[in-house]
Structure formats: structure tokens, C-alpha cells
Design a protein around this motif. Structure first.
Motif, PDB file in Angstrom:
ATOM      1  N   ASN A  89      47.389  11.605 -78.048  1.00 19.21           N
ATOM      2  CA  ASN A  89      46.072  11.405 -78.153  1.00 19.21           C
ATOM      3  C   ASN A  89      45.492  12.079 -76.837  1.00 19.21           C
ATOM      4  N   SER A 143      52.286  17.127 -79.594  1.00 22.66           N
ATOM      5  CA  SER A 143      51.762  17.728 -80.747  1.00 22.66           C
ATOM      6  C   SER A 143      52.592  18.249 -81.614  1.00 22.66           C
ATOM      7  N   THR A 173      43.818  22.150 -78.664  1.00 25.11           N
ATOM      8  CA  THR A 173      42.294  22.722 -78.214  1.00 25.11           C
ATOM      9  C   THR A 173      42.067  22.005 -76.871  1.00 25.11           C
ATOM     10  N   ASP A 187      48.881   5.879 -79.575  1.00 26.38           N
ATOM     11  CA  ASP A 187      47.510   6.080 -79.981  1.00 26.38           C
ATOM     12  C   ASP A 187      46.932   4.626 -80.197  1.00 26.38           C
ATOM     13  N   LEU A 203      42.487  20.850 -84.437  1.00 24.03           N
ATOM     14  CA  LEU A 203      42.238  20.669 -82.954  1.00 24.03           C
ATOM     15  C   LEU A 203      43.410  20.471 -82.143  1.00 24.03           C
ATOM     16  N   LEU A 204      44.068  19.243 -82.826  1.00 24.40           N
ATOM     17  CA  LEU A 204      45.217  18.736 -82.104  1.00 24.40           C
ATOM     18  C   LEU A 204      46.468  19.832 -82.073  1.00 24.40           C
ATOM     19  N   LEU A 224      45.660  12.228 -91.068  1.00 24.17           N
ATOM     20  CA  LEU A 224      44.437  12.592 -90.232  1.00 24.17           C
ATOM     21  C   LEU A 224      43.294  13.636 -90.807  1.00 24.17           C
ATOM     22  N   ALA A 225      42.246  13.451 -90.578  1.00 25.45           N
ATOM     23  CA  ALA A 225      41.142  14.203 -91.106  1.00 25.45           C
ATOM     24  C   ALA A 225      41.482  15.896 -90.722  1.00 25.45           C
ATOM     25  N   LYS A 226      41.319  16.778 -91.707  1.00 28.04           N
ATOM     26  CA  LYS A 226      41.961  17.928 -91.456  1.00 28.04           C
ATOM     27  C   LYS A 226      41.291  18.840 -90.132  1.00 28.04           C
ATOM     28  N   TRP A 227      40.124  18.566 -89.729  1.00 26.96           N
ATOM     29  CA  TRP A 227      39.514  19.070 -88.465  1.00 26.96           C
ATOM     30  C   TRP A 227      40.288  18.477 -87.410  1.00 26.96           C
ATOM     31  N   LYS A 228      40.633  17.282 -87.510  1.00 20.50           N
ATOM     32  CA  LYS A 228      41.470  16.657 -86.445  1.00 20.50           C
ATOM     33  C   LYS A 228      42.760  17.245 -86.338  1.00 20.50           C
ATOM     34  N   LYS A 229      43.394  17.552 -87.388  1.00 21.89           N
ATOM     35  CA  LYS A 229      44.642  18.182 -87.213  1.00 21.89           C
ATOM     36  C   LYS A 229      44.668  19.753 -86.647  1.00 21.89           C
TER      37      LYS A 229
END
Length: 244
Positions: free
Chosen positions: A142, A161, A181, A114, A176-177, A169-174
Motif C-alpha cells: 500500500n 509490487s 505510479t 494492507d 497503478l500499483l 483488485l480493480a483493474k485500474w488499481k492493478k
């Protein structure tokens, strides 16, 4: 075109950062040579230095694998080319040096680490691989890097993944990844998922037989046997897996 389920990506176990051990450091030419001698495919990592040189190195920071400190992406190549990898005389290989050394003898699974400014390193990687005569695939955590390769090359490209436990990492990024998604967006050819999470995660189970599933990092034959019904191939270290 070869069916991806009949390709090396599924048929040939993949040595994680080469065959490394206490005396042969990861992502070194010596570790890659050992993997070649044993006939395993090789997984490795690509970073770009501040002055645009592609190097084979996993961590962002130099601290774990060398006596130096700092982010390798913020160093010019002349600041790192004489560094030796942990407990050895091995140097950090240039990507082109690595490709010349492998020379098509075994397949390569190339992880693009990344970074910011997506497109610059990727274009350099593309140029190097378009002149390479050997089997390879590219992967990244990424999804925007994965998408770049799907859009700009015909390379076999995969989505890495995991559950990202302990990763800053922010929770929302975790979320999604972790949930893959972006898979419809990237149109990845295969998925590489952390092995212990992959056995329990319904999303990965549903993808089985639709896309090749690779599990990383498998560390014993016992685990390899346990995971074989959940994945199509393994990225391994610390043992020599049995082959069919």
C-alpha cells in the motif's frame, strides 16, 4: 549515513517469513530462530487485531495457517493467542515478542499488511521500532502506508509490487500499483518486486542502480543465479542461497 547500496538490505539474503518448511511454519519463532542460526536476514509480516495488538501473521484469514476461521483483523487477541500454527505447537507471535526474540541478531524486513484506517497500526509499529536496537526496514504494497512511514519516521522504507495476477483488485488499481505510479509520491528508499515479473518489466529495469531492487519470492539457487543481474538482493524460501 550508510549508503543503502552498501547496507544489509543489499548484502544479506532475506529469508521469506523465516526459514520455514513442512514442520516449521512460516512466521513462527521457530522459523525465525532457524534463519538467525544460518545468519540470514528475516522478512516477516505485521497485522493488527481488532483490539489493537500487533501480531506476526501473513494472511488476512486464519484458515490456511490455523484450525480457526475468519479475518485476523476482526478478532481480539484473546480469541487467537492459543491457536497453533499448522502442523506445529507454534503460536502466532506478538510483534513485541518477535522483536525481543530477534534482539538485533539479524536484520529485519517488516511488511506492513494492507488495512483500513492507516495511521493507527503504523503508530504502534513506529513506537515498537523506536525502542528496538537492531537493523530493520519497513515495506508495504500500500503506497499510503509507505508514505506514512516516510513522513513520520526516518525508517528505511520500501514499496512492494507485482503484476497482481489473480489478486482481487480493480483493474485500474492493478495498473497503478504494477507501474509503481506512486513512487515519486512515497519517495520509497527501495523496491521489492515479484521476481518473475521483475525480470521483464521495463519500469523495474530502469530503476536498477537508482534504488535497490529486491526480488521476491525466489525459490531455487538456479533462479537466484538467473535473477542476479536484474536485482540487488533476494527474498527467498525453500532453499539456502549461496552467499558472496
Amino acid at each position: 549515513m550508510e549508503n543503502i547500496f552498501d547496507s544489509w538490505l543489499v548484502k544479506q539474503p532475506i529469508a521469506h517469513r523465516g526459514l520455514h518448511d513442512d514442520v516449521t511454519p512460516e512466521n513462527s519463532l521457530a522459523a525465525f530462530e532457524k534463519a538467525m542460526q544460518c545468519g540470514y536476514a528475516i522478512e516477516m509480516d505485521v497485522q493488527m487485531t481488532k483490539d489493537g495488538e500487533l501480531v506476526v501473521f501473513h494472511d488476512d484469514l486464519l484458515d490456511r495457517m490455523t484450525d480457526a476461521t475468519g479475518d485476523i483483523r476482526e478478532k481480539n487477541f484473546n480469541e487467537i493467542f492459543e491457536l497453533t500454527l499448522r502442523n506445529s505447537e507454534e503460536k502466532i507471535p506478538l510483534f513485541n515478542e518477535f522483536l525481543r526474540h530477534i534482539n538485533g541478531k539479524v536484520p529485519l524486513l517488516i511488511e506492513v499488511k494492507d488495512h483500513k484506517h492507516i495511521g493507527i497500526a503504523e503508530e504502534k509499529i513506529k513506537d515498537a521500532l523506536e525502542n528496538y536496537h537492531g537493523q530493520f526496514a519497513v515495506q508495504s504494497f500500500n503506497p499510503f502506508i509507505v508514505k506514512w512511514f516516510k513522513k513520520n519516521t526516518d525508517f528505511t522504507t520500501g514499496q512492494l509490487s507485482s503484476f497482481f495476477e489473480g489478486v482481487p483488485l480493480a483493474k485500474w488499481k492493478k495498473i497503478l500499483l504494477k507501474n509503481l505510479t506512486f513512487l515519486h509520491y512515497t519517495k520509497a528508499d527501495f523496491v521489492s518486486y515479484e521476481c518473475h515479473a521483475g525480470t521483464t518489466f521495463k519500469k523495474v529495469k530502469k530503476l536498477k542502480n537508482k534504488l535497490p531492487i529486491l526480488f521476491w519470492t525466489v525459490e531455487s539457487q538456479e533462479d537466484a543465479d538467473k535473477f542476479k543481474d536484474f536485482c540487488d538482493n533476494i527474498i527467498f524460501e525453500g532453499f539456502l542461497p549461496e552467499r558472496n
